[in-house]
Design a protein around this motif. Structure first.
Motif, mmCIF file in Angstrom:
data_model
loop_
_atom_site.group_PDB
_atom_site.id
_atom_site.type_symbol
_atom_site.label_atom_id
_atom_site.label_comp_id
_atom_site.label_asym_id
_atom_site.label_seq_id
_atom_site.Cartn_x
_atom_site.Cartn_y
_atom_site.Cartn_z
ATOM 1 N N ASN A 55 0.833 -1.198 0.000
ATOM 2 C CA ASN A 55 0.000 0.000 0.000
ATOM 3 C C ASN A 55 0.874 1.258 0.000
ATOM 4 O O ASN A 55 0.596 2.221 -0.715
ATOM 5 C CB ASN A 55 -0.942 -0.006 1.206
ATOM 6 N N LEU A 56 1.939 1.248 0.798
ATOM 7 C CA LEU A 56 2.860 2.386 0.822
ATOM 8 C C LEU A 56 3.527 2.562 -0.536
ATOM 9 O O LEU A 56 3.598 3.678 -1.059
ATOM 10 C CB LEU A 56 3.910 2.188 1.918
ATOM 11 N N ALA A 57 3.992 1.475 -1.122
ATOM 12 C CA ALA A 57 4.648 1.543 -2.429
ATOM 13 C C ALA A 57 3.711 2.105 -3.499
ATOM 14 O O ALA A 57 4.123 2.870 -4.367
ATOM 15 C CB ALA A 57 5.158 0.159 -2.836
ATOM 16 N N ALA A 58 2.442 1.746 -3.420
ATOM 17 C CA ALA A 58 1.465 2.207 -4.412
ATOM 18 C C ALA A 58 1.101 3.683 -4.250
ATOM 19 O O ALA A 58 0.659 4.316 -5.212
ATOM 20 C CB ALA A 58 0.203 1.354 -4.320
ATOM 21 N N ASN A 59 1.288 4.235 -3.052
ATOM 22 C CA ASN A 59 0.781 5.582 -2.784
ATOM 23 C C ASN A 59 1.806 6.637 -2.405
ATOM 24 O O ASN A 59 1.487 7.826 -2.397
ATOM 25 C CB ASN A 59 -0.262 5.499 -1.662
ATOM 26 N N LEU A 60 3.031 6.253 -2.080
ATOM 27 C CA LEU A 60 4.002 7.213 -1.556
ATOM 28 C C LEU A 60 4.240 8.403 -2.478
ATOM 29 O O LEU A 60 4.233 9.559 -2.038
ATOM 30 C CB LEU A 60 5.335 6.515 -1.247
ATOM 31 N N GLU A 61 4.416 8.163 -3.740
ATOM 32 C CA GLU A 61 4.678 9.269 -4.669
ATOM 33 C C GLU A 61 3.499 10.244 -4.718
ATOM 34 O O GLU A 61 3.685 11.456 -4.687
ATOM 35 C CB GLU A 61 5.001 8.728 -6.063
ATOM 36 N N THR A 62 2.285 9.731 -4.747
ATOM 37 C CA THR A 62 1.096 10.593 -4.759
ATOM 38 C C THR A 62 0.986 11.379 -3.466
ATOM 39 O O THR A 62 0.743 12.588 -3.477
ATOM 40 C CB THR A 62 -0.177 9.746 -4.964
ATOM 41 N N TRP A 63 1.182 10.711 -2.338
ATOM 42 C CA TRP A 63 1.097 11.390 -1.048
ATOM 43 C C TRP A 63 2.125 12.498 -0.930
ATOM 44 O O TRP A 63 1.862 13.548 -0.350
ATOM 45 C CB TRP A 63 1.269 10.399 0.095
ATOM 46 N N SER A 64 3.321 12.273 -1.505
ATOM 47 C CA SER A 64 4.405 13.245 -1.357
ATOM 48 C C SER A 64 4.064 14.609 -1.957
ATOM 49 O O SER A 64 4.646 15.616 -1.566
ATOM 50 C CB SER A 64 5.692 12.716 -1.981
ATOM 51 N N SER A 65 3.128 14.644 -2.861
ATOM 52 C CA SER A 65 2.751 15.913 -3.490
ATOM 53 C C SER A 65 1.610 16.612 -2.741
ATOM 54 O O SER A 65 1.132 17.652 -3.179
ATOM 55 C CB SER A 65 2.343 15.679 -4.940
ATOM 56 N N GLN A 66 1.189 16.056 -1.589
ATOM 57 C CA GLN A 66 0.047 16.612 -0.873
ATOM 58 C C GLN A 66 0.421 17.262 0.449
ATOM 59 O O GLN A 66 -0.412 17.451 1.328
ATOM 60 C CB GLN A 66 -0.991 15.504 -0.641
ATOM 61 N N GLY A 67 1.686 17.628 0.597
ATOM 62 C CA GLY A 67 2.132 18.273 1.827
ATOM 63 C C GLY A 67 1.554 19.662 2.000
ATOM 64 O O GLY A 67 1.188 20.327 1.032
#
Length: 160
Positions: A144-156
Protein backbone atom coordinates in the motif's frame (compact mmCIF):
# COMPACT_ATOMS: atom_id res chain seq x y z
CA UNK A 1 13.42 12.15 -12.10
CA UNK A 2 11.86 11.38 -8.75
CA UNK A 3 10.82 14.17 -6.45
CA UNK A 4 13.51 14.94 -3.88
CA UNK A 5 12.47 14.79 -0.25
CA UNK A 6 14.01 15.00 3.21
CA UNK A 7 12.98 12.12 5.46
CA UNK A 8 12.63 12.95 9.14
CA UNK A 9 12.51 9.97 11.53
CA UNK A 10 13.69 8.44 14.80
CA UNK A 11 16.96 6.81 13.77
CA UNK A 12 17.53 4.22 16.49
CA UNK A 13 14.03 2.76 16.48
CA UNK A 14 12.99 3.10 12.84
CA UNK A 15 16.05 2.99 10.57
CA UNK A 16 15.12 -0.48 9.27
CA UNK A 17 11.60 0.68 8.38
CA UNK A 18 13.05 3.81 6.73
CA UNK A 19 15.28 1.62 4.55
CA UNK A 20 12.13 -0.16 3.35
CA UNK A 21 10.62 3.21 2.43
CA UNK A 22 13.76 4.20 0.55
CA UNK A 23 13.81 0.85 -1.28
CA UNK A 24 10.46 1.70 -2.86
CA UNK A 25 12.43 4.14 -5.06
CA UNK A 26 9.39 6.34 -5.66
CA UNK A 27 11.22 9.39 -4.29
CA UNK A 28 14.79 10.52 -3.94
CA UNK A 29 15.68 11.16 -0.31
CA UNK A 30 18.84 12.13 1.50
CA UNK A 31 21.26 9.33 2.21
CA UNK A 32 20.40 7.47 5.40
CA UNK A 33 23.55 7.38 7.48
CA UNK A 34 24.73 4.07 8.82
CA UNK A 35 24.97 3.77 12.61
CA UNK A 36 28.68 4.57 12.67
CA UNK A 37 28.29 7.73 10.56
CA UNK A 38 25.31 8.91 12.62
CA UNK A 39 27.27 8.39 15.84
CA UNK A 40 30.15 10.39 14.35
CA UNK A 41 27.84 13.34 13.62
CA UNK A 42 26.31 13.07 17.11
CA UNK A 43 29.74 13.04 18.81
CA UNK A 44 30.49 16.43 17.25
CA UNK A 45 27.56 17.92 19.14
CA UNK A 46 24.33 19.79 18.53
CA UNK A 47 25.84 22.31 16.11
CA UNK A 48 27.09 19.49 13.86
CA UNK A 49 23.71 17.75 13.91
CA UNK A 50 21.95 21.00 13.06
CA UNK A 51 24.42 21.66 10.22
CA UNK A 52 23.89 18.14 8.85
CA UNK A 53 20.11 18.62 8.92
CA UNK A 54 20.27 22.08 7.35
CA UNK A 55 22.65 20.94 4.59
CA UNK A 56 20.63 17.84 3.75
CA UNK A 57 17.27 19.61 3.83
CA UNK A 58 18.43 22.66 1.83
CA UNK A 59 17.60 21.56 -1.70
CA UNK A 60 14.81 19.11 -1.00
CA UNK A 61 11.38 19.93 -2.37
CA UNK A 62 9.40 18.49 0.56
CA UNK A 63 9.82 17.03 4.03
CA UNK A 64 8.22 13.72 4.92
CA UNK A 65 8.11 12.75 8.58
CA UNK A 66 8.15 8.97 8.84
CA UNK A 67 6.11 8.43 11.98
CA UNK A 68 6.91 5.50 14.23
CA UNK A 69 5.99 4.79 17.83
CA UNK A 70 8.45 7.27 19.39
CA UNK A 71 8.98 9.81 16.59
CA UNK A 72 7.07 12.62 18.30
CA UNK A 73 9.38 12.45 21.33
CA UNK A 74 12.58 13.07 19.35
CA UNK A 75 13.95 16.63 19.64
CA UNK A 76 15.71 16.56 16.26
CA UNK A 77 12.51 15.44 14.52
CA UNK A 78 10.73 18.42 16.10
CA UNK A 79 13.57 20.68 14.91
CA UNK A 80 13.28 19.28 11.38
CA UNK A 81 9.51 19.86 11.35
CA UNK A 82 9.88 23.43 12.59
CA UNK A 83 12.66 24.15 10.08
CA UNK A 84 10.61 22.78 7.19
CA UNK A 85 7.65 24.91 8.32
CA UNK A 86 9.83 28.05 8.64
CA UNK A 87 11.41 27.37 5.22
CA UNK A 88 7.91 26.95 3.69
CA UNK A 89 8.61 23.44 2.44
CA UNK A 90 5.66 21.13 1.89
CA UNK A 91 5.31 19.00 5.01
CA UNK A 92 3.48 15.72 5.56
CA UNK A 93 3.64 12.58 7.64
CA UNK A 94 3.53 8.90 6.77
CA UNK A 95 2.98 6.31 9.48
CA UNK A 96 5.53 3.48 9.27
CA UNK A 97 4.71 1.42 12.37
CA UNK A 98 3.03 -1.19 10.15
CA UNK A 99 6.21 -1.96 8.24
CA UNK A 100 8.30 -4.92 9.33
CA UNK A 101 11.46 -4.35 11.36
CA UNK A 102 13.18 -7.63 12.16
CA UNK A 103 9.90 -9.42 11.41
CA UNK A 104 7.61 -7.33 13.61
CA UNK A 105 5.30 -4.37 13.27
CA UNK A 106 5.13 -1.72 16.00
CA UNK A 107 2.43 0.30 17.74
CA UNK A 108 1.39 3.64 16.24
CA UNK A 109 2.90 6.78 17.71
CA UNK A 110 1.56 10.24 18.47
CA UNK A 111 1.32 12.92 15.79
CA UNK A 112 4.64 14.83 15.93
CA UNK A 113 3.15 17.89 14.21
CA UNK A 114 1.06 18.60 17.30
CA UNK A 115 4.17 18.66 19.50
CA UNK A 116 6.06 20.83 17.00
CA UNK A 117 3.30 23.48 17.13
CA UNK A 118 3.25 24.13 13.40
CA UNK A 119 -0.47 24.51 12.98
CA UNK A 120 -3.18 22.09 12.08
CA UNK A 121 -4.06 20.37 8.86
CA UNK A 122 -0.71 18.79 8.03
CA UNK A 123 -1.67 15.54 6.33
CA UNK A 124 -0.68 12.23 7.91
CA UNK A 125 -1.09 9.19 5.71
CA UNK A 126 -1.37 5.69 7.13
CA UNK A 127 -0.69 2.78 4.77
CA UNK A 128 -1.22 0.19 7.53
CA UNK A 129 -3.29 -2.82 6.50
CA UNK A 130 -4.62 -5.58 8.72
CA UNK A 131 -5.48 -9.21 8.09
CA UNK A 132 -8.79 -10.91 8.83
CA UNK A 133 -7.82 -11.24 12.53
CA UNK A 134 -7.07 -7.52 12.87
CA UNK A 135 -3.30 -8.04 13.08
CA UNK A 136 -1.04 -5.77 11.05
CA UNK A 137 -0.19 -7.30 7.69
CA UNK A 138 3.32 -5.93 7.05
CA UNK A 139 3.47 -7.13 3.44
CA UNK A 140 0.12 -5.54 2.54
CA UNK A 141 1.19 -2.37 4.38
CA UNK A 142 4.39 -2.21 2.34
CA UNK A 143 2.47 -2.76 -0.91
CA UNK A 144 0.00 0.00 0.00
CA UNK A 145 2.86 2.39 0.82
CA UNK A 146 4.65 1.54 -2.43
CA UNK A 147 1.46 2.21 -4.41
CA UNK A 148 0.78 5.58 -2.78
CA UNK A 149 4.00 7.21 -1.56
CA UNK A 150 4.68 9.27 -4.67
CA UNK A 151 1.10 10.59 -4.76
CA UNK A 152 1.10 11.39 -1.05
CA UNK A 153 4.40 13.24 -1.36
CA UNK A 154 2.75 15.91 -3.49
CA UNK A 155 0.05 16.61 -0.87
CA UNK A 156 2.13 18.27 1.83
CA UNK A 157 0.99 21.44 3.55
CA UNK A 158 3.01 24.64 3.23
CA UNK A 159 3.05 27.55 5.66
CA UNK A 160 1.79 30.70 3.99
Amino acid sequence: MAKTVFYSFHYERDVNRVQLVRNINALEGQPVLNAQSWEEVQRKGSAAIQTWINDNMAYKRAVIVLIGQQTSSRPWVIYEIQKAWADKKPLLGVRIHGLSSFGAADSPGANPFEKASVGSGIPVFDPTRTDWRGAIDTKATYANLAANLETWSSQGKVRW
